[in-house]
Design a protein around this motif. Structure first.
Motif, PDB file in Angstrom:
ATOM      1  N   GLU A  80       0.824  -1.198   0.000  1.00 32.29           N
ATOM      2  CA  GLU A  80       0.000   0.000   0.000  1.00 32.29           C
ATOM      3  C   GLU A  80       0.862   1.253   0.000  1.00 32.29           C
ATOM      4  N   GLU A  92      -0.035  10.273  -4.399  1.00 27.11           N
ATOM      5  CA  GLU A  92      -0.812  10.007  -5.602  1.00 27.11           C
ATOM      6  C   GLU A  92       0.063   9.381  -6.693  1.00 27.11           C
ATOM      7  N   GLN A 141       0.671   5.776  -5.768  1.00 30.56           N
ATOM      8  CA  GLN A 141      -0.552   4.993  -5.946  1.00 30.56           C
ATOM      9  C   GLN A 141      -0.808   4.719  -7.429  1.00 30.56           C
ATOM     10  N   ARG A 142      -0.619   5.749  -8.272  1.00 31.06           N
ATOM     11  CA  ARG A 142      -0.781   5.568  -9.730  1.00 31.06           C
ATOM     12  C   ARG A 142       0.218   4.574 -10.277  1.00 31.06           C
ATOM     13  N   ALA A 187      -0.777   1.096  -9.250  1.00 29.18           N
ATOM     14  CA  ALA A 187      -1.939   0.674 -10.039  1.00 29.18           C
ATOM     15  C   ALA A 187      -1.532   0.244 -11.442  1.00 29.18           C
ATOM     16  N   SER A 188      -0.554   0.938 -12.020  1.00 25.45           N
ATOM     17  CA  SER A 188      -0.104   0.585 -13.366  1.00 25.45           C
ATOM     18  C   SER A 188       0.566  -0.795 -13.383  1.00 25.45           C
ATOM     19  N   ASN A 215      -0.293  -3.249 -11.326  1.00 24.25           N
ATOM     20  CA  ASN A 215      -1.381  -4.209 -11.110  1.00 24.25           C
ATOM     21  C   ASN A 215      -2.183  -4.433 -12.388  1.00 24.25           C
ATOM     22  N   GLU A 216      -2.210  -3.425 -13.282  1.00 22.18           N
ATOM     23  CA  GLU A 216      -2.936  -3.543 -14.540  1.00 22.18           C
ATOM     24  C   GLU A 216      -2.144  -4.322 -15.586  1.00 22.18           C
TER      25      GLU A 216
END
Length: 175
Positions: free
Chosen positions: A8, A163, A166-167, A170-171, A173-174
């Motif tokens: 996280e 931020e 986090q972005r 997320a990238s 995880n995608e």
């Protein structure tokens, strides 16, 4: 990363991570109190941290060492020396080594959770976007090698850095 592991990115204060077994110090080579993360951790831990660090210094960029956490709410402080951007090279490999070596020490000390700051992005001037990519890719890639560690938290100083991390996460995880 294993499904049982959690990664996280939060905005917060690295010295107030009372639910984490270990916190990581963005240290200087001499492991002395200073500014930024090192100063905050040393102030919160008390003078015993400085005394415990002295025989372990100096460390080189990419290296990590561990001490007790003293007055911090954690068991351990893992001290990492990140590279000075534009001075220490190869900077990307040295920065990745910080995160890897911190995870290795965490596993060795049998911790379940580790909180990291954004290493080298303050006084050492590492570009934050590149540092986030290296930090998160290193942890994501190597966390399965350290099955004891169930939670990794990146504790970021401000909203913009949080931020960005986090972005970036997320990238991954995608992908």
């Amino acid at each position: 990363m294993t499904s049982s592991s959690r990664l996280e990115c939060v905005q917060g204060d690295i010295v107030q991570q009372d639910d984490m077994d270990a916190v990581v110090n963005a240290a200087n080579a001499e492991l002395r109190p200073g500014g930024g993360v090192a100063g905050a951790l040393h102030r919160a831990a008390g003078p015993e941290l400085d005394r415990a660090c002295r025989p372990l210094a100096p460390i080189a960029p990419g290296q990590a060492v561990v001490t007790d956490a003293f007055d911090l709410p954690n068991q351990y402080v893992i001290h990492c020396l990140g590279p000075v951007y534009g001075v220490d090279s190869p900077a990307d490999e040295l920065l990745a080594a910080c995160y890897y070596n911190a995870l290795r020490l965490g596993e060795w000390e049998k911790v379940d959770s580790i909180a990291f700051p954004s290493i080298s992005t303050g006084a050492f001037r590492y570009p934050v976007t590149e540092a986030a990519r290296i930090a998160l890719s290193t942890v994501t890639q190597h966390l399965p090698d350290f099955p004891r560690i169930k939670r990794v938290r990146f504790v970021l100083f401000d909203a913009a850095t949080t931020e960005l991390y986090q972005r970036t996460l997320a990238s991954f995880n995608e992908a």
